[in-house]
Design a protein around this motif. Structure first.
Motif, mmCIF file in Angstrom:
data_model
loop_
_atom_site.group_PDB
_atom_site.id
_atom_site.type_symbol
_atom_site.label_atom_id
_atom_site.label_comp_id
_atom_site.label_asym_id
_atom_site.label_seq_id
_atom_site.Cartn_x
_atom_site.Cartn_y
_atom_site.Cartn_z
ATOM 1 N N LEU A 1 31.952 -5.171 119.594
ATOM 2 C CA LEU A 1 32.652 -3.930 119.277
ATOM 3 C C LEU A 1 32.141 -3.316 117.973
ATOM 4 C CD1 LEU A 1 36.327 -4.928 120.204
ATOM 5 C CD2 LEU A 1 34.828 -3.371 121.455
ATOM 6 N N ALA A 2 31.905 -4.161 116.979
ATOM 7 C CA ALA A 2 31.414 -3.658 115.690
ATOM 8 C C ALA A 2 30.016 -3.057 115.834
ATOM 9 C CB ALA A 2 31.405 -4.786 114.654
ATOM 10 N N ILE A 3 29.153 -3.723 116.593
ATOM 11 C CA ILE A 3 27.796 -3.219 116.783
ATOM 12 C C ILE A 3 27.806 -1.906 117.540
ATOM 13 C CG2 ILE A 3 25.611 -3.650 117.983
ATOM 14 C CD1 ILE A 3 25.930 -6.594 117.335
ATOM 15 N N TYR A 4 28.635 -1.818 118.595
ATOM 16 C CA TYR A 4 28.662 -0.574 119.369
ATOM 17 C C TYR A 4 29.228 0.575 118.536
ATOM 18 C CZ TYR A 4 29.058 2.693 123.188
ATOM 19 O OH TYR A 4 28.908 3.797 123.983
ATOM 20 N N THR A 5 30.251 0.306 117.731
ATOM 21 C CA THR A 5 30.799 1.344 116.850
ATOM 22 C C THR A 5 29.732 1.856 115.899
ATOM 23 O OG1 THR A 5 32.999 0.336 116.963
ATOM 24 C CG2 THR A 5 32.585 1.861 115.156
ATOM 25 N N TYR A 6 28.925 0.951 115.352
ATOM 26 C CA TYR A 6 27.860 1.339 114.415
ATOM 27 C C TYR A 6 26.772 2.138 115.130
ATOM 28 C CZ TYR A 6 24.182 0.842 110.909
ATOM 29 O OH TYR A 6 23.187 1.092 109.996
ATOM 30 N N LEU A 7 26.361 1.675 116.325
ATOM 31 C CA LEU A 7 25.328 2.388 117.080
ATOM 32 C C LEU A 7 25.809 3.781 117.483
ATOM 33 C CD1 LEU A 7 23.993 -0.469 119.413
ATOM 34 C CD2 LEU A 7 22.885 0.481 117.378
ATOM 35 N N TYR A 8 27.059 3.881 117.908
ATOM 36 C CA TYR A 8 27.598 5.190 118.296
ATOM 37 C C TYR A 8 27.646 6.129 117.094
ATOM 38 C CZ TYR A 8 30.777 8.797 119.952
ATOM 39 O OH TYR A 8 31.329 10.001 120.289
ATOM 40 N N ALA A 9 28.004 5.616 115.936
ATOM 41 C CA ALA A 9 28.060 6.454 114.737
ATOM 42 C C ALA A 9 26.671 6.985 114.387
ATOM 43 C CB ALA A 9 28.639 5.653 113.567
ATOM 44 N N ILE A 10 25.644 6.145 114.545
ATOM 45 C CA ILE A 10 24.275 6.581 114.247
ATOM 46 C C ILE A 10 23.844 7.681 115.213
ATOM 47 C CG2 ILE A 10 21.851 5.872 114.246
ATOM 48 C CD1 ILE A 10 22.735 3.154 113.237
ATOM 49 N N VAL A 11 24.045 7.444 116.508
ATOM 50 C CA VAL A 11 23.651 8.436 117.511
ATOM 51 C C VAL A 11 24.424 9.732 117.324
ATOM 52 C CG1 VAL A 11 23.599 8.941 119.986
ATOM 53 C CG2 VAL A 11 22.970 6.663 119.170
ATOM 54 N N SER A 12 25.713 9.628 117.049
ATOM 55 C CA SER A 12 26.542 10.814 116.850
ATOM 56 C C SER A 12 26.076 11.609 115.636
ATOM 57 C CB SER A 12 28.009 10.402 116.674
ATOM 58 O OG SER A 12 28.830 11.528 116.448
ATOM 59 N N ALA A 13 25.707 10.909 114.552
ATOM 60 C CA ALA A 13 25.226 11.594 113.352
ATOM 61 C C ALA A 13 23.909 12.313 113.622
ATOM 62 C CB ALA A 13 25.069 10.591 112.212
ATOM 63 N N VAL A 14 23.017 11.669 114.379
ATOM 64 C CA VAL A 14 21.731 12.290 114.709
ATOM 65 C C VAL A 14 21.933 13.523 115.577
ATOM 66 C CG1 VAL A 14 19.551 11.965 115.954
ATOM 67 C CG2 VAL A 14 20.430 10.149 114.458
ATOM 68 N N VAL A 15 22.799 13.396 116.591
ATOM 69 C CA VAL A 15 23.059 14.526 117.496
ATOM 70 C C VAL A 15 23.683 15.696 116.737
ATOM 71 C CG1 VAL A 15 24.439 15.280 119.461
ATOM 72 C CG2 VAL A 15 23.245 13.090 119.548
ATOM 73 N N ASN A 16 24.549 15.430 115.798
ATOM 74 C CA ASN A 16 25.179 16.499 115.027
ATOM 75 C C ASN A 16 24.229 17.107 113.997
ATOM 76 O OD1 ASN A 16 27.686 16.254 116.316
ATOM 77 N ND2 ASN A 16 28.361 14.651 114.903
ATOM 78 N N PHE A 17 23.232 16.325 113.577
ATOM 79 C CA PHE A 17 22.308 16.800 112.548
ATOM 80 C C PHE A 17 21.211 17.695 113.118
ATOM 81 C CE2 PHE A 17 18.340 16.107 110.132
ATOM 82 C CZ PHE A 17 18.715 16.669 108.934
#
Length: 272
Positions: free
Chosen positions: A240-256
């Motif tokens: 769960l911790a790894i997926y939360t971190y990976l999702y945050a990275i992808v979400s930040a890239v998509v928003n950037f």
């Protein structure tokens, strides 16, 4: 004549308005892609929990019938297996409750459809799989305890692994992705540590001698059964911790990415 033709041509519309408009058309027209999807997802999980409960109890009863009909089962094994059967039969209820409660919590989340599909839905299923496996592991550990007390191998059976194996890829996706990224970054020591954690499992398979001589090694195997449950929960929360971190990275890239076009547009306008 024209009036009759118009009535014939309007007949499908008339039927649609009179019969279907109040139900089907209103449902389609007023369907909310956010609340509507969550409502039906919640209902699906509720039905899934009930069907899983029925299927699991049915399988355990059939397996118990075969066990008690076998000629090589000892009298002590049959007596002790009454308790192990009750443990397994009861375990189906908390498993069904996990599926239902997690599904209902998913249906009540309101963070946007993208977050709902790619974060909430995935993490809910990862959590369900991990918690269900923890309940199964705890039930097997309790049966191992009963087998140690009766000093004989008791009845133990669960549903075919094909049901749970369908979720294995989703469950292991975060850790597999993390280890792949670590390998690409040549952080092999970290990927090896994660793989070792995933592959760790204490041996808990014991063949008891039915001589009522309680071997300390057998007691250690019973303890290992409980350690396996704790280890499974550790892996769950790491996932769960790894997926939360990976999702945050992808979400930040998509928003950037869309923001990169703003300076270019401003510069082009000024040059013009």
């Amino acid at each position: 004549m024209n009036k009759i033709m118009n009535q014939i041509l309007d007949f499908p519309q008339l039927v649609n308005q009179k019969i279907f408009n109040a139900k089907l058309n209103s449902l389609v027209t007023n369907f909310d892609s956010t609340d509507g999807v969550r409502h039906y997802v919640k209902t699906i999980y509720q039905w899934a929990s009930l069907l899983f409960l029925i299927a699991m109890e049915y399988h355990i009863i059939l397996a118990a019938k075969d066990y008690y009909g076998a000629a090589d089962v000892s009298a002590m094994g049959k007596v002790g297996s009454v308790l192990s059967f009750l443990v397994l039969a009861y375990s189906a209820f908390p498993i069904a409750n996990i599926i239902r409660s997690r599904g209902e919590s998913l249906g009540e989340s309101h963070a946007g459809m993208v977050s709902f599909v790619f974060k909430d839905f995935v993490m809910t299923n990862i959590r369900i799989f991990g918690e269900v496996m923890a309940v199964i592991g705890l039930s097997l550990a309790l049966n191992a305890t009963l087998s140690f007390v009766f000093d004989t191998n008791l009845f133990t059976s669960y549903m075919d692994n094909s049901v749970m194996s369908s979720f294995t890829d989703l469950y292991s996706f975060p850790i597999n992705t993390a280890t792949s990224l670590m390998s690409m970054l040549h952080a092999d020591f970290m990927s090896n540590a994660v793989n070792a954690l995933m592959g760790m499992r204490f041996d808990s398979d014991v063949i008891y001698g039915s001589d009522f001589v309680w071997n300390p090694r057998d007691l250690g195997m019973v303890a290992n059964s409980y350690f396996n449950v704790l280890l499974g929960l550790v892996i769950l929360y790491v996932n769960l911790a790894i997926y939360t971190y990976l999702y945050a990275i992808v979400s930040a890239v998509v928003n950037f990415i869309p923001k990169l076009a703003i300076p270019v547009a401003i510069r082009t306008k000024n040059e013009g």
